[in-house]
Motif scaffolding. Structure first.
Motif, PDB file in Angstrom:
ATOM      1  N   ASP A  46      -9.914 -22.019  14.133  1.00  0.00           N
ATOM      2  CA  ASP A  46      -9.650 -22.735  15.382  1.00  0.00           C
ATOM      3  C   ASP A  46      -9.807 -21.727  16.502  1.00  0.00           C
ATOM      4  O   ASP A  46      -9.188 -20.665  16.464  1.00  0.00           O
ATOM      5  N   LEU A  47     -10.618 -22.043  17.500  1.00  0.00           N
ATOM      6  CA  LEU A  47     -10.864 -21.110  18.588  1.00  0.00           C
ATOM      7  C   LEU A  47      -9.562 -20.853  19.351  1.00  0.00           C
ATOM      8  O   LEU A  47      -8.909 -21.786  19.808  1.00  0.00           O
ATOM      9  N   PRO A  48      -9.159 -19.583  19.482  1.00  0.00           N
ATOM     10  CA  PRO A  48      -7.914 -19.266  20.171  1.00  0.00           C
ATOM     11  C   PRO A  48      -8.082 -19.330  21.689  1.00  0.00           C
ATOM     12  O   PRO A  48      -9.201 -19.447  22.202  1.00  0.00           O
ATOM     13  N   ALA A  49      -6.981 -19.215  22.391  1.00  0.00           N
ATOM     14  CA  ALA A  49      -6.992 -19.209  23.855  1.00  0.00           C
ATOM     15  C   ALA A  49      -6.912 -17.773  24.361  1.00  0.00           C
ATOM     16  O   ALA A  49      -6.526 -16.854  23.630  1.00  0.00           O
ATOM     17  N   ARG A  50      -7.255 -17.601  25.621  1.00  0.00           N
ATOM     18  CA  ARG A  50      -7.195 -16.276  26.238  1.00  0.00           C
ATOM     19  C   ARG A  50      -5.759 -15.747  26.184  1.00  0.00           C
ATOM     20  O   ARG A  50      -4.808 -16.471  26.464  1.00  0.00           O
ATOM     21  N   GLY A  51      -5.619 -14.487  25.768  1.00  0.00           N
ATOM     22  CA  GLY A  51      -4.309 -13.859  25.682  1.00  0.00           C
ATOM     23  C   GLY A  51      -3.636 -14.009  24.329  1.00  0.00           C
ATOM     24  O   GLY A  51      -2.618 -13.358  24.072  1.00  0.00           O
ATOM     25  N   ASP A  52      -4.179 -14.843  23.456  1.00  0.00           N
ATOM     26  CA  ASP A  52      -3.592 -15.022  22.118  1.00  0.00           C
ATOM     27  C   ASP A  52      -3.734 -13.746  21.299  1.00  0.00           C
ATOM     28  O   ASP A  52      -4.743 -13.043  21.379  1.00  0.00           O
ATOM     29  N   ARG A  53      -2.717 -13.481  20.494  1.00  0.00           N
ATOM     30  CA  ARG A  53      -2.807 -12.395  19.514  1.00  0.00           C
ATOM     31  C   ARG A  53      -3.378 -13.000  18.251  1.00  0.00           C
ATOM     32  O   ARG A  53      -2.915 -14.044  17.789  1.00  0.00           O
ATOM     33  N   VAL A  54      -4.400 -12.348  17.710  1.00  0.00           N
ATOM     34  CA  VAL A  54      -5.105 -12.875  16.539  1.00  0.00           C
ATOM     35  C   VAL A  54      -5.257 -11.786  15.489  1.00  0.00           C
ATOM     36  O   VAL A  54      -5.193 -10.592  15.800  1.00  0.00           O
ATOM     37  N   SER A  55      -5.481 -12.214  14.260  1.00  0.00           N
ATOM     38  CA  SER A  55      -5.832 -11.299  13.174  1.00  0.00           C
ATOM     39  C   SER A  55      -7.307 -11.480  12.894  1.00  0.00           C
ATOM     40  O   SER A  55      -7.789 -12.608  12.770  1.00  0.00           O
ATOM     41  N   VAL A  56      -8.014 -10.366  12.824  1.00  0.00           N
ATOM     42  CA  VAL A  56      -9.442 -10.412  12.536  1.00  0.00           C
ATOM     43  C   VAL A  56      -9.739  -9.609  11.282  1.00  0.00           C
ATOM     44  O   VAL A  56      -8.977  -8.739  10.874  1.00  0.00           O
ATOM     45  N   CYS A  57     -10.845  -9.931  10.696  1.00  0.00           N
ATOM     46  CA  CYS A  57     -11.357  -9.259   9.511  1.00  0.00           C
ATOM     47  C   CYS A  57     -12.663  -8.595   9.941  1.00  0.00           C
ATOM     48  O   CYS A  57     -13.510  -9.252  10.531  1.00  0.00           O
ATOM     49  N   TYR A  58     -12.815  -7.307   9.679  1.00  0.00           N
ATOM     50  CA  TYR A  58     -14.004  -6.606  10.143  1.00  0.00           C
ATOM     51  C   TYR A  58     -14.533  -5.681   9.051  1.00  0.00           C
ATOM     52  O   TYR A  58     -13.828  -5.310   8.128  1.00  0.00           O
ATOM     53  N   SER A  59     -15.788  -5.306   9.214  1.00  0.00           N
ATOM     54  CA  SER A  59     -16.414  -4.349   8.311  1.00  0.00           C
ATOM     55  C   SER A  59     -16.201  -2.952   8.881  1.00  0.00           C
ATOM     56  O   SER A  59     -16.536  -2.699  10.044  1.00  0.00           O
ATOM     57  N   PRO A  60     -15.678  -2.015   8.099  1.00  0.00           N
ATOM     58  CA  PRO A  60     -15.492  -0.649   8.595  1.00  0.00           C
ATOM     59  C   PRO A  60     -16.806   0.023   9.022  1.00  0.00           C
ATOM     60  O   PRO A  60     -16.822   0.859   9.908  1.00  0.00           O
TER      61      PRO A  60
END
Length: 110
Positions: A46-60
Motif C-alpha cells: 500500500d503506497l504510504p503517505a509523506r512522512g510515514d515511517r516504513v520498513s524497506v527491503c534492499y540489496s546490499p
C-alpha cells in the motif's frame, strides 16, 4: 537480486507520487553500514503517505536500485499463488473435459 540477498531497514517517506502510469515513494533509509540512501520505491503493498515511517527491503550490493516494501520482500507470493490456482483448476478442467471425452469415445464405437 532481492531473492538472493536482502537486508531490512527503517526509512522515512520524503514524497509520494501518484500518476496514471505509476505510483512510487521517495524514501530515505540507512543501510546496515550507516550509509544514508535516497531511493525511488515503486514496489509497495500500500503506497504510504509523506512522512510515514516504513520498513524497506534492499540489496546490499545496490540499495538505490533494488529496494521495495519489506512487507512484500522477497515476493514469493506470485509463484506460490500460480501453483495453487493451477492445482485448483485441474479438477475443474477434468470435470469439464471428461463428459466430452466420453461422448467422443461412445460416438466412435457406434
Amino acid at each position: 537480486m532481492l531473492r538472493d540477498e536482502h537486508e531490512l531497514a527503517a526509512g522515512v517517506v520524503e514524497e509520494t507520487v501518484r500518476t496514471k502510469d505509476e505510483n512510487y515513494a521517495d524514501v530515505r533509509f540507512t543501510t546496515r553500514e550507516d550509509r544514508a540512501v535516497p531511493a525511488k520505491v515503486t514496489a509497495w503493498k500500500d503506497l504510504p503517505a509523506r512522512g510515514d515511517r516504513v520498513s524497506v527491503c534492499y540489496s546490499p550490493r545496490d540499495p538505490v536500485s533494488h529496494v521495495q516494501d519489506a512487507r512484500i520482500c522477497p515476493d514469493f507470493a506470485t509463484p506460490r499463488n500460480l501453483v495453487i490456482v493451477s492445482l485448483a483448476m485441474l479438477p475443474v478442467l477434468a470435470a469439464l473435459w471428461t463428459p466430452w471425452l466420453l461422448r467422443r469415445a461412445f460416438r466412435r464405437k457406434s
